[in-house]
Design an enzyme around this catalytic site. Structure first.
Site, PDB file in Angstrom:
ATOM      1  NE  ARG A 151      -4.195  -1.747   1.829  1.00  0.00           N
ATOM      2  CZ  ARG A 151      -4.243  -2.694   2.770  1.00  0.00           C
ATOM      3  NH1 ARG A 151      -3.408  -2.647   3.790  1.00  0.00           N
ATOM      4  NH2 ARG A 151      -5.126  -3.647   2.679  1.00  0.00           N
TER       5      ARG A 151
ATOM      6  CE  LYS B 143       1.042  14.847 -13.786  1.00  0.00           C
ATOM      7  NZ  LYS B 143       0.716  15.341 -15.138  1.00  0.00           N
TER       8      LYS B 143
ATOM      9  CD  GLU C 174       9.660  16.918 -21.246  1.00  0.00           C
ATOM     10  OE1 GLU C 174       8.989  17.938 -20.974  1.00  0.00           O
ATOM     11  OE2 GLU C 174       9.142  15.806 -21.513  1.00  0.00           O
TER      12      GLU C 174
ATOM     13  CE  LYS D  88       7.462  17.904 -13.410  1.00  0.00           C
ATOM     14  NZ  LYS D  88       7.428  16.670 -14.137  1.00  0.00           N
TER      15      LYS D  88
ATOM     16  CD  GLU E 103      -2.106  17.722 -15.060  1.00  0.00           C
ATOM     17  OE1 GLU E 103      -1.084  17.121 -14.707  1.00  0.00           O
ATOM     18  OE2 GLU E 103      -2.601  17.634 -16.186  1.00  0.00           O
TER      19      GLU E 103
ATOM     20  NE  ARG F 150       2.222  17.950 -12.109  1.00  0.00           N
ATOM     21  CZ  ARG F 150       2.754  17.057 -11.281  1.00  0.00           C
ATOM     22  NH1 ARG F 150       2.364  17.028 -10.022  1.00  0.00           N
ATOM     23  NH2 ARG F 150       3.660  16.205 -11.709  1.00  0.00           N
TER      24      ARG F 150
ATOM     25  CG  ASN G 286      -0.173  18.574 -19.419  1.00  0.00           C
ATOM     26  OD1 ASN G 286       0.691  17.805 -19.018  1.00  0.00           O
ATOM     27  ND2 ASN G 286      -1.372  18.658 -18.846  1.00  0.00           N
TER      28      ASN G 286
ATOM     29  CG  HIS H 296       3.838  16.799 -22.760  1.00  0.00           C
ATOM     30  ND1 HIS H 296       4.693  17.865 -22.902  1.00  0.00           N
ATOM     31  CD2 HIS H 296       4.551  15.814 -22.160  1.00  0.00           C
ATOM     32  CE1 HIS H 296       5.877  17.530 -22.390  1.00  0.00           C
ATOM     33  NE2 HIS H 296       5.813  16.288 -21.929  1.00  0.00           N
TER      34      HIS H 296
ATOM     35  CG  HIS I 114       1.529  12.226 -24.015  1.00  0.00           C
ATOM     36  ND1 HIS I 114       0.956  12.649 -22.837  1.00  0.00           N
ATOM     37  CD2 HIS I 114       2.834  11.991 -23.728  1.00  0.00           C
ATOM     38  CE1 HIS I 114       1.886  12.676 -21.889  1.00  0.00           C
ATOM     39  NE2 HIS I 114       3.026  12.288 -22.400  1.00  0.00           N
TER      40      HIS I 114
ATOM     41  CG  HIS J 163       8.228  11.830 -23.631  1.00  0.00           C
ATOM     42  ND1 HIS J 163       6.853  11.830 -23.656  1.00  0.00           N
ATOM     43  CD2 HIS J 163       8.598  12.861 -22.822  1.00  0.00           C
ATOM     44  CE1 HIS J 163       6.407  12.808 -22.871  1.00  0.00           C
ATOM     45  NE2 HIS J 163       7.439  13.446 -22.360  1.00  0.00           N
TER      46      HIS J 163
HETATM   47  N1  LIG Z   1       6.537  11.269 -14.447  1.00  0.00           N
HETATM   48  C1  LIG Z   1       6.703  12.366 -15.156  1.00  0.00           C
HETATM   49  O1  LIG Z   1       6.386  13.459 -14.710  1.00  0.00           O
HETATM   50  C2  LIG Z   1       7.298  12.271 -16.532  1.00  0.00           C
HETATM   51  C3  LIG Z   1       7.712  13.431 -17.181  1.00  0.00           C
HETATM   52  C4  LIG Z   1       8.303  13.317 -18.431  1.00  0.00           C
HETATM   53  C5  LIG Z   1       8.474  12.062 -19.004  1.00  0.00           C
HETATM   54  N2  LIG Z   1       8.044  10.954 -18.343  1.00  0.00           N
HETATM   55  C6  LIG Z   1       8.218   9.627 -18.940  1.00  0.00           C
HETATM   56  O2  LIG Z   1       9.595   9.354 -19.107  1.00  0.00           O
HETATM   57  C7  LIG Z   1       9.757   8.416 -20.149  1.00  0.00           C
HETATM   58  C8  LIG Z   1      10.905   8.819 -21.029  1.00  0.00           C
HETATM   59  O3  LIG Z   1      12.065   8.858 -20.249  1.00  0.00           O
HETATM   60  P1  LIG Z   1      13.521   8.842 -20.900  1.00  0.00           P
HETATM   61  O4  LIG Z   1      13.544   9.772 -22.027  1.00  0.00           O
HETATM   62  O5  LIG Z   1      14.455   9.039 -19.792  1.00  0.00           O
HETATM   63  O6  LIG Z   1      13.622   7.385 -21.570  1.00  0.00           O
HETATM   64  P2  LIG Z   1      14.150   5.993 -21.017  1.00  0.00           P
HETATM   65  O7  LIG Z   1      13.874   5.804 -19.600  1.00  0.00           O
HETATM   66  O8  LIG Z   1      13.650   4.979 -21.974  1.00  0.00           O
HETATM   67  O9  LIG Z   1      15.733   6.091 -21.199  1.00  0.00           O
HETATM   68  C9  LIG Z   1      16.281   6.241 -22.476  1.00  0.00           C
HETATM   69  C10 LIG Z   1      17.357   5.202 -22.790  1.00  0.00           C
HETATM   70  O10 LIG Z   1      18.581   5.586 -22.188  1.00  0.00           O
HETATM   71  C11 LIG Z   1      19.113   4.508 -21.451  1.00  0.00           C
HETATM   72  N3  LIG Z   1      19.872   5.146 -20.366  1.00  0.00           N
HETATM   73  C12 LIG Z   1      19.345   5.781 -19.294  1.00  0.00           C
HETATM   74  N4  LIG Z   1      20.313   6.389 -18.601  1.00  0.00           N
HETATM   75  C13 LIG Z   1      21.474   6.132 -19.236  1.00  0.00           C
HETATM   76  C14 LIG Z   1      22.830   6.501 -19.009  1.00  0.00           C
HETATM   77  N5  LIG Z   1      23.184   7.318 -18.006  1.00  0.00           N
HETATM   78  N6  LIG Z   1      23.766   6.034 -19.837  1.00  0.00           N
HETATM   79  C15 LIG Z   1      23.422   5.240 -20.889  1.00  0.00           C
HETATM   80  N7  LIG Z   1      22.161   4.891 -21.176  1.00  0.00           N
HETATM   81  C16 LIG Z   1      21.200   5.326 -20.358  1.00  0.00           C
HETATM   82  C17 LIG Z   1      17.929   3.695 -21.060  1.00  0.00           C
HETATM   83  O11 LIG Z   1      18.288   2.360 -20.800  1.00  0.00           O
HETATM   84  C18 LIG Z   1      17.060   3.813 -22.289  1.00  0.00           C
HETATM   85  O12 LIG Z   1      17.506   2.908 -23.261  1.00  0.00           O
HETATM   86  C19 LIG Z   1       8.422   8.352 -20.875  1.00  0.00           C
HETATM   87  O13 LIG Z   1       7.780   7.149 -20.530  1.00  0.00           O
HETATM   88  C20 LIG Z   1       7.655   9.524 -20.312  1.00  0.00           C
HETATM   89  O14 LIG Z   1       6.260   9.313 -20.296  1.00  0.00           O
HETATM   90  C21 LIG Z   1       7.472  11.038 -17.134  1.00  0.00           C
HETATM   91 ZN   LIG Z   2       7.375  15.192 -21.089  1.00  0.00          ZN
END
Ligand SMILES: NC(=O)c1ccc[n+]([C@@H]2O[C@H](COP(=O)([O-])OP(=O)(O)OC[C@H]3O[C@@H](n4cnc5c(N)ncnc54)[C@H](O)[C@@H]3O)[C@@H](O)[C@H]2O)c1
Ligand SMILES: [Zn+2]
Length: 351
Positions: free
Chosen positions: A111, A133, A175, A216, A226, A230, A234, A237, A241, A253
């Protein structure tokens, strides 16, 4: 700046201080390090070592296509098998995918147990790790199942970016550009100037990371759930998205957000919300970052269909967070969500 209730540590070598940081915030729990199959071999041992004997490593396959309920279930089962209980703290070590999945695991495990975010991509550092999030994707779209679960701390070691692929670094800049557009023209300009000579030696992106984290966290601290402000996060996005889903995640992304920002800025200029020149500024910044600015080969109708299935759609109407100009969003009097007629959206998607 309003700061979040949890510490955000940005420091070179911070990876070796994760254990010490947990101690400092009074978390003597067992530690489940959740990572992916690429980041794990690079960095998980260092984190585990800094935490000491109370850590175990759990790894998920790489990529958005594994940001699923199946991965959530598998990780949870593995932690239960390893006898993790209520005194667990999850350390999310990886990009935004790991951060979202691990955060969602933490939000539901027994939980809810604490999570410490240790983002390793630029995108996760400047955006995903802050704000609480968490969640997973479903076949109907992105992030449709999840929870708000604030981290107990965010620990950023900019040195891990040295191993990040160039394409993922660029995605993070999307971003950063977004943060400039929604909140701070001076930050937007300094990001653009950083991007212009980022390939010549001697400049670290640390100030940019700090600047983005500040923007942020300020927005999020003012509106955690949100209900209003907040929504400005977006920007880019709503379209972004939908493009991500419509191209079946072939684009990253951040790449889709860049495309989304350009199209949404166009919408904003077209309906008279944004000052002339906003589109050009957004488009230039994305181009300097070598990000895509036009739609991939997907039909506008597909994009609209995914947009209507998005969480941000209300009763089939799609609302947008739109800029008034670089550094300022429009629609404060309308709760920051601006409804746009479907034919205008379709027309600008078809250009
Ligand atoms: N929660 C939120 O507020 C929020 C905000 C923006 C994005 N997101 C989410 O984040 C995701 C995208 O994240 P991302 O762009 O980090 O992609 P990701 O997590 O897929 O990472 C990108 C790639 O880089 C590799 N990698 C990560 N760190 C590394 C490093 N230091 N050295 C070498 N390789 C490395 C990973 O294995 C992966 O292959 C999406 O799912 C998106 O929806 C969430
Ligand atoms: Zn984003």
């Amino acid at each position: 700046v309003v700061r979040p209730a949890y510490p955000v540590i940005i420091r070179k070598q911070a990876l070796d201080e994760v254990g010490g940081t947990l101690d400092a915030i009074g978390m003597s729990h067992r530690v489940a390090i959740i990572t992916d199959d690429l980041v794990g071999p690079l960095y998980a041992a260092r984190v585990a070592e800094s935490v000491g004997g109370r850590a175990a490593i759990f790894s998920m396959p790489v990529g958005e296509q594994h940001k699923t309920r199946q991965t959530w279930a598998r990780l949870t089962d593995e932690m239960l098998e390893a006898d993790f209980g209520r005194d667990t703290i999850v350390v999310a070590l990886g990009g935004g995918v790991v951060g979202d999945v691990a955060g969602f695991v933490a939000s539901t495990f027994m939980r809810g147990v604490p999570v410490v975010q240790v983002p390793t991509t630029l995108l996760a550092m400047v955006d995903a790790s802050v704000g609480g999030k968490t969640g997973v994707d479903t076949p109907r779209g992105k992030n449709l199942v999840g929870a708000f679960h604030n981290p107990a701390a965010v620990i950023i070691d900019p040195l891990v970016l040295e191993t990040l692929a160039e394409r993922h670094t660029r995605a993070g800049f999307a971003e950063i550009i977004k943060h400039g557009v929604i909140a701070d023209e001076a930050y937007f300009e300094s990001a653009a100037s950083f991007l212009r000579d980022r390939h010549s030696a001697g400049r670290s992106g640390e100030e940019l990371i700090r600047g983005s984290v500040d923007i942020k966290s300020d927005v999020v601290a003012r509106d955690e759930r949100e209900s209003g402000l907040r929504k400005i996060l977006n920007f880019g996005h709503t379209i972004g998205h939908a493009v991500e889903a419509a191209c079946d995640y072939a684009l990253l992304h951040g790449e889709c957000v860049a495309i989304g920002m350009v199209v949404e800025a166009r919408i904003a200029e077209r309906i008279g919300v944004a000052a002339k020149g906003t589109v050009a500024a957004v488009q230039d910044a994305c181009s300097i970052a070598d990000l895509p600015t036009s739609l991939p080969d997907v039909g506008p109708a597909d994009i609209v269909r995914f947009m209507k299935g998005d969480k941000k759609a209300r009763e089939g109407r799609v609302e947008f967070a739109l800029p008034a100009k670089v550094g300022q969003m429009a629609g404060s009097d309308r709760g920051w969500g601006i409804p746009v007629p479907a034919d205008v959206v379709l027309e600008l998607l078809s250009q």
